[in-house]
Design a protein around this motif. Structure first.
Motif, PDB file in Angstrom:
ATOM      1  N   ASP A   1       0.833  -1.204   0.000  1.00 43.47           N
ATOM      2  CA  ASP A   1       0.000   0.000   0.000  1.00 43.47           C
ATOM      3  C   ASP A   1       0.863   1.248   0.000  1.00 43.47           C
ATOM      4  O   ASP A   1       0.582   2.223  -0.721  1.00 43.47           O
TER       5      ASP A   1
ATOM      6  N   PHE B   1       2.311   1.762  -3.453  1.00 45.56           N
ATOM      7  CA  PHE B   1       1.251   2.216  -4.362  1.00 45.56           C
ATOM      8  C   PHE B   1       0.901   3.673  -4.107  1.00 45.56           C
ATOM      9  O   PHE B   1       0.784   4.487  -5.033  1.00 45.56           O
ATOM     10  N   GLN B   2       0.734   4.027  -2.839  1.00 47.32           N
ATOM     11  CA  GLN B   2       0.366   5.408  -2.511  1.00 47.32           C
ATOM     12  C   GLN B   2       1.493   6.374  -2.864  1.00 47.32           C
ATOM     13  O   GLN B   2       1.234   7.516  -3.255  1.00 47.32           O
TER      14      GLN B   2
ATOM     15  N   ARG C   1      -3.437  -3.715  -4.303  1.00 53.32           N
ATOM     16  CA  ARG C   1      -2.591  -2.590  -4.699  1.00 53.32           C
ATOM     17  C   ARG C   1      -1.653  -2.966  -5.850  1.00 53.32           C
ATOM     18  O   ARG C   1      -1.310  -2.118  -6.677  1.00 53.32           O
TER      19      ARG C   1
ATOM     20  N   LYS D   1      -3.883  -2.625  -8.892  1.00 53.39           N
ATOM     21  CA  LYS D   1      -4.120  -1.212  -9.211  1.00 53.39           C
ATOM     22  C   LYS D   1      -2.860  -0.546  -9.765  1.00 53.39           C
ATOM     23  O   LYS D   1      -2.942   0.383 -10.579  1.00 53.39           O
ATOM     24  N   SER D   2      -1.697  -0.999  -9.317  1.00 50.96           N
ATOM     25  CA  SER D   2      -0.449  -0.439  -9.850  1.00 50.96           C
ATOM     26  C   SER D   2      -0.308  -0.749 -11.330  1.00 50.96           C
ATOM     27  O   SER D   2       0.151   0.092 -12.119  1.00 50.96           O
TER      28      SER D   2
ATOM     29  N   GLY E   1      -7.305   3.941  -0.717  1.00 51.48           N
ATOM     30  CA  GLY E   1      -7.478   3.149  -1.926  1.00 51.48           C
ATOM     31  C   GLY E   1      -8.941   3.055  -2.269  1.00 51.48           C
ATOM     32  O   GLY E   1      -9.817   3.192  -1.425  1.00 51.48           O
TER      33      GLY E   1
END
Length: 602
Positions: free
Chosen positions: A349, A352-353, A410, A413-414, A597
């Motif tokens: 996370d 990703f963030q 994540r 999503k990446s 997210g």
């Protein structure tokens, strides 16, 4: 006896820190790093374990403290029967040698003060050899040495260095204490006035970068300065707290060493720093994270030393009586060897963030994240010790499984958002399998709530993270039922407990008794915001702000009955949560509900 936990203030130089009590005593300080041995350890023992006190000899009528604006320079104003005196305590930012400066200024009348300097190296155990060395007072034992300079003449008495002096209006006296390796000569003297000016300018410049402009700017600013002070400047790692073994319950054994860097704090740390506008610090934390976890992902630890050290063996300091007789006093932390599956999700996370928040991409971070996910493909089935680092048998903790889901979510999503390469279909299949597993085995249909672990009835405040990380939408009936159950069973005098330690089914393997865990109450406020219950969230947030001490510091836990701070102090996790909740409240009407997210529709 030391003061109460909330009676201490923090000073620091982004490599180590000290705690100063309301009565002018520095009762805790480790040199030269956060995790080094303490030279002042009265916090966990008594005067004989080391302290540095400057205080009036006569009765004190009142004490008022504050940090000079935008800084961590502590100003303590003391009113006595004979006058008023002001004490400034600070640690200049430095490259190699840590210093503590103490400047006494007379304001009104004439005040007599005592200086009591008791140095004990190796965390309160070793009495140093004291001598005058080239006109400088030095204290030496083993690898450590301290020199003391100033315009107060100290003399030896009963293995301490003491003095008594009187001060009047406009008069100033200063003392400077500097650590250095014992095989070297004392470093050059530094002018106290110049050190004060440079330290104040540095902190004000740093604080001036803060971009938060909401209604809690002062509170957020203080919390961000605490986080900066708990940052080990050379590496970017942030310690959970500068202390060890401050108890979660007075007289109890839940006493842990927090002078290390937890991966669990990774995402919240990035958010807090980025929301505050501190991109450089956020990037440094990300870089520390990447260095620390490098290597075989199956051997990832939950915590590391400030330099990324992996070996943090736990021992007991039997020579220390403990804060209010809370024993054992622990040095090191055996939990570093535990399996805690949630850290895989926290690292994924955070990376990703970092991409989403615009931190310069590191080409290595994606390959590292892929290796983490690959390791988790089989590991997620395993029981673990969980977020609370239990010392009992491993279990299938719900929060751990949810964060394993986050790791795959994540990664997916990446690929989708940043055009990275990865086996998305396989990851989707595993993500869905984890989601189904949690919903099948952690849901208690009779009580309409998720539970702490599979097949056990206990509740756990970490379940509040289910909507915050996007595992389920906040309007899902299962989320609503879980939040209601936590409000009903874990709320205590308006705060949230982690879980009930006194139940026969408690998983932690430790004696009962602890305060309310402050980050859990911040999580509750965040969930209330998502549920559209902003007024209730605001009331809870303001209640949390009210338990900060007089200079704005938060501990790990709080006893709402005795109204006192508990646990290691000040606690980075609590201040991280404060920053994030303040931002969520400020932006509740204009930003998406989930702050970590997109909410899953699984």
């Amino acid at each position: 006896m030391p003061s109460r936990i909330e009676d201490y203030a923090l000073i620091g130089d982004t490599q180590t820190a000290a705690l100063v009590s309301r009565d002018g005593s520095i009762d805790w300080c480790c040199f030269p790093r956060f995790d080094s041995g303490a030279c002042f350890a009265a916090l966990l023992g008594d005067r004989g374990n080391g302290r540095w006190r400057i205080a009036p000899t006569g009765p004190t009528r009142s004490v008022k403290r504050r940090y000079l604006e935008g800084s961590l320079i502590l100003e303590t104003e003391v009113v006595t029967d004979t006058g008023v005196v002001r004490l400034l305590d600070f640690m200049p930012l430095r490259d190699e040698r840590p210093d503590i400066f103490r400047i006494v200024e007379g304001i009104e009348g004439r005040v007599e003060l005592d200086v009591d300097l008791v140095v004990r190296f190796d965390t309160g155990r070793v009495v140093p050899w004291v001598r005058q060395r080239d006109g400088v007072l030095t204290m030496t034992a083993g690898p450590d040495a301290i020199c003391v300079r100033g315009d107060v003449d100290l003399c030896g008495r009963d293995l301490a260095s003491v003095a008594t002096f009187e001060i009047g209006p406009g008069e100033k006296r200063a003392l400077a204490l500097t650590w250095f390796p014992s095989h070297e000569s004392p470093p050059p003297a530094v002018d106290p006035a110049e050190a004060l000016h440079q330290t104040e300018a540095w902190w004000r410049q740093w604080s001036g970068k803060c971009k938060y402009s909401g209604p809690w700017r002062d509170e957020v600013g203080t919390s961000l300065r605490v986080l900066k002070a708990l940052t080990f400047g050379p590496t970017g790692g942030i310690v959970a707290a500068p202390t060890t073994s401050l108890p979660e319950w007075p007289g109890g054994s839940r006493n842990w060493d927090y002078r290390y860097c937890w991966l669990r704090d990774a995402t919240l740390t990035l958010y807090a720093l980025m929301l505050g506008g501190y991109v450089g610090e956020a990037k440094a934390w990300r870089e520390w994270l990447l260095r620390a976890v490098a290597g075989d992902p199956s051997r990832v630890q939950i915590m590391y030393g400030v330099g990324g050290e992996r070996r943090l063996p736990e021992s007991e300091a039997s020579w220390l009586a403990g804060f209010e007789a809370s024993r054992p006093v622990r040095l090191g932390n055996a939990a570093h060897a535990q399996l805690q599956l949630d850290v895989f999700g926290e690292v994924a996370d955070a990376l990703f963030q970092a991409r989403r928040l615009g931190i310069d991409p590191d080409p290595w971070s994606w390959s590292l994240q892929q290796s983490f996910v690959a390791s988790l493909e089989t590991l997620w089935h395993e029981p673990d010790e969980g977020i609370w680092e239990i010392r009992g048998p491993r279990r299938h903790f719900t929060h751990s499984k949810v964060m394993a889901w986050v790791a795959f979510d994540r990664a997916i999503k990446s690929v989708e958002q940043f055009s990275l390469d990865g086996p998305v279909e396989r990851w989707r299949s595993i993500r869905d399998a984890i989601h189904a597993d949690v919903c099948a085995h952690a849901w208690d249909a009779a009580r309409q709530t998720f539970t702490q672990s599979y097949g056990a009835p206990a509740l756990d405040a970490s379940l509040l993270l289910i909507p915050l990380v996007g595992f389920l939408p906040v309007d899902d009936a299962r989320v609503a039922g879980t939040v209601a159950a936590i409000e009903r069973e874990l709320m205590h005098d308006g705060f949230v407990r982690r879980y009930l330690t006194d139940e026969p089914t408690s998983a932690d393997g430790l004696p009962a008794g602890e305060g309310v865990f402050l980050p859990c109450s911040f999580w509750m406020a965040d969930v209330l915001i998502q549920q559209g219950r902003r007024d209730e969230a605001l009331a809870l947030f303001e209640r949390l702000l009210s338990v900060r001490n007089d200079v704005g510091l938060l501990s790990e836990e709080y006893d709402p009955v005795a109204k006192r701070a508990l646990g290691n102090f000040p606690q980075a996790f609590s201040h991280l949560c404060l920053v994030n909740t303040a931002y969520n409240l400020s932006e509740a009407t204009i930003r998406p509900a989930s702050h970590r997210g997109e909410t899953s529709s699984s």
